[in-house]
Design a protein around this motif. Structure first.
Motif, mmCIF file in Angstrom:
data_model
loop_
_atom_site.group_PDB
_atom_site.id
_atom_site.type_symbol
_atom_site.label_atom_id
_atom_site.label_comp_id
_atom_site.label_asym_id
_atom_site.label_seq_id
_atom_site.Cartn_x
_atom_site.Cartn_y
_atom_site.Cartn_z
ATOM 1 N N ALA A 94 0.832 -1.205 0.000
ATOM 2 C CA ALA A 94 0.000 0.000 0.000
ATOM 3 C C ALA A 94 0.868 1.257 0.000
ATOM 4 C CB ALA A 94 -0.934 0.000 1.206
ATOM 5 N N LEU A 95 1.934 1.225 0.770
ATOM 6 C CA LEU A 95 2.860 2.360 0.800
ATOM 7 C C LEU A 95 3.493 2.576 -0.575
ATOM 8 C CD1 LEU A 95 4.328 4.534 2.434
ATOM 9 C CD2 LEU A 95 6.017 2.798 3.055
ATOM 10 N N ARG A 96 3.871 1.485 -1.245
ATOM 11 C CA ARG A 96 4.474 1.597 -2.579
ATOM 12 C C ARG A 96 3.489 2.220 -3.568
ATOM 13 N NH1 ARG A 96 9.025 2.623 -4.168
ATOM 14 N NH2 ARG A 96 7.863 4.160 -5.300
ATOM 15 N N VAL A 97 2.222 1.817 -3.520
ATOM 16 C CA VAL A 97 1.203 2.386 -4.411
ATOM 17 C C VAL A 97 1.039 3.872 -4.138
ATOM 18 C CG1 VAL A 97 -1.275 2.388 -4.938
ATOM 19 C CG2 VAL A 97 -0.032 0.227 -4.800
ATOM 20 N N ALA A 98 0.988 4.261 -2.856
ATOM 21 C CA ALA A 98 0.848 5.676 -2.495
ATOM 22 C C ALA A 98 2.047 6.479 -2.978
ATOM 23 C CB ALA A 98 0.683 5.824 -0.987
ATOM 24 N N VAL A 102 2.132 9.653 -5.664
ATOM 25 C CA VAL A 102 2.758 10.942 -5.364
ATOM 26 C C VAL A 102 3.809 11.262 -6.412
ATOM 27 C CG1 VAL A 102 4.269 12.145 -3.722
ATOM 28 C CG2 VAL A 102 2.274 10.889 -2.897
ATOM 29 N N ASP A 103 4.615 10.278 -6.754
ATOM 30 C CA ASP A 103 5.650 10.465 -7.767
ATOM 31 C C ASP A 103 5.040 10.844 -9.113
ATOM 32 O OD1 ASP A 103 8.433 10.321 -8.567
ATOM 33 O OD2 ASP A 103 7.856 8.510 -9.688
ATOM 34 N N ALA A 104 3.957 10.180 -9.494
ATOM 35 C CA ALA A 104 3.308 10.480 -10.765
ATOM 36 C C ALA A 104 2.724 11.895 -10.782
ATOM 37 C CB ALA A 104 2.206 9.457 -11.041
ATOM 38 N N ARG A 105 2.170 12.347 -9.658
ATOM 39 C CA ARG A 105 1.596 13.691 -9.600
ATOM 40 C C ARG A 105 2.664 14.783 -9.580
ATOM 41 N NH1 ARG A 105 -3.357 12.906 -5.317
ATOM 42 N NH2 ARG A 105 -4.550 11.511 -6.640
ATOM 43 N N LEU A 106 3.759 14.538 -8.885
ATOM 44 C CA LEU A 106 4.800 15.555 -8.771
ATOM 45 C C LEU A 106 5.697 15.651 -9.999
ATOM 46 C CD1 LEU A 106 5.993 15.129 -5.077
ATOM 47 C CD2 LEU A 106 4.601 16.966 -6.026
ATOM 48 N N PHE A 107 5.964 14.539 -10.630
ATOM 49 C CA PHE A 107 6.982 14.529 -11.676
ATOM 50 C C PHE A 107 6.453 14.191 -13.053
ATOM 51 C CE2 PHE A 107 9.158 13.381 -7.661
ATOM 52 C CZ PHE A 107 9.841 14.580 -7.513
ATOM 53 N N THR A 108 5.214 14.526 -13.311
ATOM 54 C CA THR A 108 4.670 14.421 -14.668
ATOM 55 C C THR A 108 4.292 15.820 -15.107
ATOM 56 O OG1 THR A 108 2.492 13.895 -13.756
ATOM 57 C CG2 THR A 108 3.875 12.044 -14.430
ATOM 58 N N ASP A 109 3.705 15.932 -16.248
ATOM 59 C CA ASP A 109 3.310 17.222 -16.830
ATOM 60 C C ASP A 109 4.532 18.100 -17.099
ATOM 61 O OD1 ASP A 109 0.516 17.202 -14.612
ATOM 62 O OD2 ASP A 109 0.580 16.496 -16.679
ATOM 63 N N GLY A 110 5.576 17.493 -17.630
ATOM 64 C CA GLY A 110 6.718 18.273 -18.073
ATOM 65 C C GLY A 110 7.770 18.555 -17.036
ATOM 66 N N MET A 111 7.526 18.216 -15.806
ATOM 67 C CA MET A 111 8.512 18.469 -14.768
ATOM 68 C C MET A 111 9.402 17.224 -14.625
ATOM 69 S SD MET A 111 7.664 19.604 -10.917
ATOM 70 C CE MET A 111 8.718 20.733 -10.103
ATOM 71 N N PRO A 112 10.704 17.368 -14.805
ATOM 72 C CA PRO A 112 11.573 16.185 -14.752
ATOM 73 C C PRO A 112 11.749 15.676 -13.326
ATOM 74 C CG PRO A 112 12.883 18.163 -14.994
ATOM 75 C CD PRO A 112 11.427 18.582 -15.091
#
Length: 119
Positions: A94-98, A102-112
């Motif tokens: 569950a921690l890995r999924v969370a 978080v990683d997908a939200r912070l580091f997508t949309d053009g932000m490396p």
């Protein structure tokens, strides 16, 4: 025969009976688990099936009968292993999924993603 010797024989007989009962219980549990595992194995064709959570503590009793039952039910039987995470496997998953979310939200949309330094 002394009383201690008689008591030792009774204890030994009880231990043998308990070990046989435990083995029968493990075979019954493996037979039930194999039905669900076979459905997943036939659908997903995994390379490995992992016994996790509380089942990993009983892996020495469950792996052989589970593999035997899967051989009866499946065309190809994957390797069966026990998780070394024990009862913490669900919480860690569950921690890995969370963290992935978080990683997908912070580091997508053009932000490396941040660079890591290697020593």
């Amino acid at each position: 025969m002394t009383e201690e010797r008689q008591e030792a024989r009774v204890c030994a007989a009880r231990l043998i009976f308990a070990a046989q009962a435990l083995r029968c219980l493990a075979y019954g549990l493996a037979a039930v688990m194999a039905v669900g595992a076979a459905a997943l194995v036939l659908t997903l064709d995994p390379q490995v099936v992992i016994l996790g959570g509380g089942y990993s503590r009983s892996a020495d009793l469950l792996i052989d009968p589970l593999e035997r039952e899967l051989r009866r039910l499946c065309l190809r039987v994957p390797e069966i292993r026990a998780s070394n995470l024990g009862a913490d496997s669900v919480a860690l998953g569950a921690l890995r999924v969370a963290l992935d979310q978080v990683d997908a939200r912070l580091f997508t949309d053009g932000m490396p993603a941040p660079l890591t330094l290697h020593a």
